[in-house]
Scaffold this motif. Structure first.
Motif, PDB file in Angstrom:
ATOM      1  N   MET A 673      12.553-128.728 -10.946  1.00 19.19           N
ATOM      2  CA  MET A 673      11.138-129.102 -10.591  1.00 19.19           C
ATOM      3  C   MET A 673      10.336-127.944 -10.107  1.00 19.19           C
ATOM      4  O   MET A 673       9.113-128.173  -9.850  1.00 19.19           O
ATOM      5  N   LEU A 682       5.880-129.384 -11.112  1.00 23.56           N
ATOM      6  CA  LEU A 682       6.252-130.664 -11.433  1.00 23.56           C
ATOM      7  C   LEU A 682       6.469-131.442  -9.897  1.00 23.56           C
ATOM      8  O   LEU A 682       6.159-132.704  -9.920  1.00 23.56           O
ATOM      9  N   TRP A 683       7.022-130.981  -9.099  1.00 23.60           N
ATOM     10  CA  TRP A 683       7.293-131.562  -7.703  1.00 23.60           C
ATOM     11  C   TRP A 683       6.083-132.153  -7.021  1.00 23.60           C
ATOM     12  O   TRP A 683       6.018-132.969  -6.438  1.00 23.60           O
ATOM     13  N   GLN A 686       4.606-135.281  -8.980  1.00 26.27           N
ATOM     14  CA  GLN A 686       5.582-136.262  -8.729  1.00 26.27           C
ATOM     15  C   GLN A 686       5.237-136.845  -7.385  1.00 26.27           C
ATOM     16  O   GLN A 686       5.039-138.109  -7.309  1.00 26.27           O
ATOM     17  N   CYS A 796      12.289-141.154 -11.910  1.00 21.24           N
ATOM     18  CA  CYS A 796      11.797-139.790 -12.431  1.00 21.24           C
ATOM     19  C   CYS A 796      13.027-138.957 -12.723  1.00 21.24           C
ATOM     20  O   CYS A 796      13.956-138.858 -11.910  1.00 21.24           O
ATOM     21  N   ASP A 798      13.669-134.596 -14.675  1.00 19.82           N
ATOM     22  CA  ASP A 798      12.957-133.799 -15.500  1.00 19.82           C
ATOM     23  C   ASP A 798      13.901-132.887 -16.320  1.00 19.82           C
ATOM     24  O   ASP A 798      13.534-131.907 -17.140  1.00 19.82           O
ATOM     25  N   LEU A 828      10.115-136.204 -17.413  1.00 19.78           N
ATOM     26  CA  LEU A 828       9.031-135.180 -16.943  1.00 19.78           C
ATOM     27  C   LEU A 828       9.053-134.153 -17.823  1.00 19.78           C
ATOM     28  O   LEU A 828       9.901-133.218 -17.786  1.00 19.78           O
ATOM     29  N   THR A 829       8.155-134.030 -18.807  1.00 27.40           N
ATOM     30  CA  THR A 829       7.972-132.937 -19.861  1.00 27.40           C
ATOM     31  C   THR A 829       9.072-133.013 -20.822  1.00 27.40           C
ATOM     32  O   THR A 829       9.980-133.772 -20.964  1.00 27.40           O
ATOM     33  N   ILE A 850       6.611-137.986 -20.445  1.00 33.64           N
ATOM     34  CA  ILE A 850       5.273-137.571 -20.108  1.00 33.64           C
ATOM     35  C   ILE A 850       5.210-136.223 -20.574  1.00 33.64           C
ATOM     36  O   ILE A 850       5.859-135.037 -20.049  1.00 33.64           O
ATOM     37  N   VAL A 853       1.894-133.251 -17.643  1.00 35.92           N
ATOM     38  CA  VAL A 853       2.433-133.651 -15.917  1.00 35.92           C
ATOM     39  C   VAL A 853       1.138-134.486 -15.471  1.00 35.92           C
ATOM     40  O   VAL A 853       1.620-135.138 -14.483  1.00 35.92           O
ATOM     41  N   LEU A 856       1.450-138.332 -15.145  1.00 36.82           N
ATOM     42  CA  LEU A 856       2.394-139.029 -14.452  1.00 36.82           C
ATOM     43  C   LEU A 856       2.003-140.140 -13.607  1.00 36.82           C
ATOM     44  O   LEU A 856       2.308-141.451 -13.570  1.00 36.82           O
TER      45      LEU A 856
END
Length: 892
Positions: A673, A682-683, A686, A796, A798, A828-829, A850, A853, A856
């Motif tokens: 993440m 990413l974190w 999210q 979620c 990743d 995620l991605t 997704i 990002v 989301l």
């Protein structure tokens, strides 16, 4: 200087309520802004204090701080938003309140101070010295006086003018004053040397009267030394009172007390936590006394008796009706070294019985100028202290301090005082010259004329220290002053009317670190503004308050409620706002689209159904006859409109619906993440998605509460946040409790948890955690009735699922489906391609991927909408159905 400044006490109770004191008027606004929430005003005040601190710092090593304070306070008055009349009033009050401290200035320095202040208040003043008149003329012609007091001149320029226009002049004239006090011809010098050899080295016996007069040996000159009568350690200066007198004998021109009554002295405990700078220090006063004789004990106003160390001998200590102390050590004339121990007592008071509060009988005739001044004081001042301070200020300006240079001169003045046909004080008023006890006797006569109870005090004015770090009381420290009865506090207060010129009172302003500047109680001095320490504390508080107010109300409330720093609150609020600003492809904010949908759900839960109210008359809205018997009776009674009809009434009622909606979001905190897409971690995205959804549903919850739906079928909307940082059950974090609230603490906890990215994947463990929780709740709910809650779990990930994870995730989704729960797995991605494939298993679960990002929050909202529309009534109207269709279309 490290001194305890004497404070003016309040005057009469009426005066305290009606008069504006300088300290309040000048500085209260600085403190008021700390209680307000005006950012601009606070910032402006903070900058003002910053420049004021700089002004003081710049002058820290520059002598004559009395003038710095004058310039500072007058400038602040002129900068205030008060009217011109109020400003003039405040300046005059300030000048009057500071004149009492002029005894600490040398004569020529005090003369310029008076000349400048009288220019400010536009009153005439005749300088006592030619140099003063010349310097004032220079300041006026060059415009320097205007610059020093102008509200528009910067503090930096004022500081420069003080150094270049005032300091050098004041240093020169102070040196002249010092030289004048030490000038002696050879005969006088020889005479003084002989007298010094005869100076007493032990305390004299108690005096029963005191005769005011000029003493050629009153003060030691520079370089002269005499034996110490009392040695005080650690060094502590100021007033040491020995005896008080309340009766004036105008035949002998002496102060006396008549018959005295004595009582035991209360012993006070020693100070445990000493602080020399604050005067909280135990003192030891040592002397060689004669045993078997009563001896007066001079003590400061700030200390009380603890004990006497007299070897094996017994001792007694008594106080008279005025509170003055006398000591007695057993013996028969032999000499003995003793030590008296005193403890600090800053609340020490001198009280008297009513019969001991006297108005001295001092018949005198005064000049027209003096009489007019006394009438002015009586008319414009209220209360004994206010009038006494104003009178003392007049004495200090009218009388010149007399430091005789030889014996013949002192004889001349003493003869003039004692042989004047109109009396002692009339002589002083006429000749306008006096030393300390003569000036204070004159002051007592003035106070007596305007009915102020007063008494004369003798003792010592102590300053400096010797090589052993001790202060000394000797034959050259003798001093006289006055005490005035404060009718409000019912106690005697010290007022010293000694004019400028007494070297023992004068502060050594040119040498801040001089040995003269020891801690002590140095007399009345109006506290007109904050000390440097207080100003620094105020600056720090204003700085904190300014920074605090630079934050929004939302940021401040979050910080206060969650117990976090404002900086962190700002980051959290900023992220929430960023989340709530997320938009759909058509440009509409997601929160706005959700809000409209949620409001429609609330309204659709209400409908109008027929009610009933009756029986009523037709004219009251009645329709069909409800009670035929009542109607018939009314007709027979010849009523044209009997009260027998029914009246329908519309009322709000809820339709049957699902019992509630719970949303669970499972966040991924595995190591990957940390990855970024287009520079965005990413974190963080999210976390923003969770803030968006939780905030929106919390608003929905509040709307439901305001809608006042029936309690028995109340619709609950709850949210929960769970995250995993590894695959073990102990690596699952509960970021937000399942509830309908989204509190400040929830926001902060979510912020901290979703920032701390961990290591391995824990998709299965997290979903299992949620399953067990839902299962337990569902079982509890079905014990008595059907579980009617609708639930949605957003999971979620990743990193995608392993083969083992795939099977378990699908099995858990089916189990949850049987509990009326939909699971949506969001990859995620591109790294989580298989999440969509594994979780796309309707009707139990759905999968999504997704690629960007930024999408989301919108994708999570899309599935939220897909499920939450089930909260609409089963038979929604056409208008509601249109909204549902439009909402689904927006989130495709």
């Amino acid at each position: 200087m490290n001194k305890i400044e004497g404070r003016r006490y309040p005057q009469t109770e009426e005066e305290q309520q009606t008069e504006i004191t300088p300290k309040y008027a000048l500085h209260e606004d600085y403190y008021k802004v700390l209680d307000g929430d005006d950012y601009e005003k606070t910032l402006e005040t903070y900058r003002e204090i910053e420049t004021l601190v700089s002004f003081r710092d710049d002058l820290k090593q520059t002598p004559f701080g009395t003038f710095h304070t004058l310039i500072e306070e007058v400038t602040i008055i002129k900068q205030s938003k008060n009217s011109k009349e109020i400003k003039n009033k405040l300046i005059k009050e300030f000048v009057e309140n500071t004149e009492i401290g002029l005894s600490r200035l040398s004569p020529r320095v005090a003369d310029l101070y008076n000349a400048m202040t009288h220019q400010l208040i536009e009153e005439s003043y005749t300088p006592k010295h030619k140099t003063t008149a010349e310097q004032l003329e220079i300041l006026l012609k060059t415009g320097d006086l205007d610059v020093l007091f102008s509200p528009k001149t910067s503090w930096k320029i004022k500081s420069n003018r003080i150094k270049t226009r005032l300091t050098d002049y004041l240093s020169v004239v102070r040196s002249i004053d010092k030289r004048d006090g030490n000038i002696m011809d050879d005969d006088t010098r020889k005479w003084r040397e002989e007298q010094l050899k005869k100076a007493p080295s032990k305390p004299p016996e108690r005096q029963n009267e005191s005769k005011p007069g000029v003493d050629a040996m009153e003060r030691l000159k520079e370089g002269e030394k005499v034996p110490a009568i009392w040695s005080i350690t650690p060094a502590y200066g100021g007033y040491y009172k020995e005896r008080s007198f309340s009766v004036w004998n105008d035949t002998k021109n002496v102060w006396t007390e008549g018959e005295s009554s004595y009582s035991d002295v209360e012993v006070v405990a020693l100070c445990v936590e000493e602080d020399l700078k604050k005067g909280l220090v135990n003192l030891k006063m040592s002397a060689r006394i004669t045993c078997g004789k009563w001896t007066s004990l001079p003590t400061p106003y700030t200390h009380s008796f603890h004990k006497i160390e007299a070897g094996s001998k017994n001792y007694s200590i008594q106080k008279d009706q005025n509170g003055d102390l006398i000591i007695f050590v057993d013996g028969d004339g032999e000499e003995l070294d003793i030590t008296v121990v005193l403890s600090p007592n800053l609340d020490k008071r001198f009280t008297s019985k009513q019969e001991d509060i006297k108005l001295p009988n001092m018949p005198s005739e005064f000049s027209e100028e003096t009489n007019n001044q006394l009438e002015h004081i009586k008319k414009n001042k209220r209360g004994n202290l206010a009038r006494a301070f104003a009178t003392a200020s007049y004495v200090k300006k009218r009388i010149t301090y007399l430091a005789p240079k030889d014996q013949e001169e002192s004889d001349y003045y003493n003869s003039f005082y004692n042989n004047h046909e109109k009396g002692f004080s009339s002589a002083v008023d006429e000749i306008k010259k006096a030393d300390c006890d003569v000036a204070n006797t004159y002051f007592a006569a003035l106070c007596s004329k305007i009915n102020i109870p007063i008494r004369h005090c003798i003792g010592h004015s102590v300053k400096g220290k010797d090589e052993q770090n001790a202060s000394n009381i000797n034959s050259g420290t003798g001093h006289g002053w006055s005490e005035v009865w404060d009718e409000v506090k019912k106690e005697w207060k010290r007022v010293d009317a000694t004019p400028p010129g007494d070297s023992q009172l004068e502060e050594n302003e040119e040498e801040e670190e001089s040995s003269d500047n020891i801690p002590g109680d140095y007399g009345e001095q109006e506290a007109v503004g904050p000390t440097n320490e207080e100003l620094e504390k105020l600056r720090e508080k204003l700085k904190e308050h300014t920074e605090k107010l630079s934050y929004t109300k939302e940021e401040r409330e979050l910080a206060e409620h969650a117990g976090i720093e404002h900086k962190e609150a700002r980051q959290i609020v900023k992220e929430i706002h960023e989340a709530e600003n997320t938009r759909l492809p058509n440009g509409e904010k997601i929160v706005d689209a959700l809000s409209r949908l949620f409001n429609t759900i609330v309204e659709s839960r209400k409908t109008l159904v027929s009610g009933y109210e009756g029986p009523v008359r037709r004219r009251e809205g009645g329709e069909a006859i409800e009670d035929i018997v009542r109607h018939s009776i009314g007709v027979r009674a010849r009523e044209t409109d009997p009260a027998s009809r029914e009246k329908p009434k519309e009322k709000t009622e809820e339709k049957e619906f699902i019992g509630g909606f719970d949303l669970y979001i499972i966040a991924d905190k595995s190591g990957s993440m940390h990855s970024t897409v287009d520079g965005k971690p990413l974190w963080k995205m999210q976390r923003q998605a969770e803030y968006l959804i939780f905030s929106s549903l919390y608003r929905f919850h509040r709307n439901l509460k305001r809608a006042s739906l029936q309690e028995k079928n109340a619709l609950s909307v709850r949210t929960q946040g769970v995250s995993f940082r590894g695959s073990g059950p102990d690596e699952i974090d509960l970021d937000k409790q399942l509830s309908s609230e989204f509190s400040s603490k929830d926001k902060v906890k979510l912020w901290h948890s979703l920032t701390n990215v961990g290591g391995g994947n824990g998709d299965v463990a997290a979903l299992a955690y949620v399953y067990e929780q839902i299962k337990s709740e569902s079982e509890e709910a079905t014990k008595n009735k059907k579980d009617t809650k609708l639930r949605l779990v957003i999971a979620c990930s990743d990193g995608g699922y392993t083969n083992n994870d795939t099977k378990t995730m699908q099995e858990l989704s089916k189990k949850l489906g049987k509990l009326n729960t939909i699971v949506v797995g969001i990859g995620l991605t591109e790294t989580a391609q298989n999440v969509r494939e594994v979780m796309d298993n309707p009707p139990y679960s759905y999968g999504a991927l997704i690629e960007n990002v930024d999408d989301l929050p919108a994708v999570v909202a899309k599935y939220l909408v897909s499920e939450i529309i089930k909260l609409f009534p089963k038979k929604a109207g056409q208008g509601v159905q249109t909204i549902i269709d439009n909402s689904l279309h927006k989130f495709k």
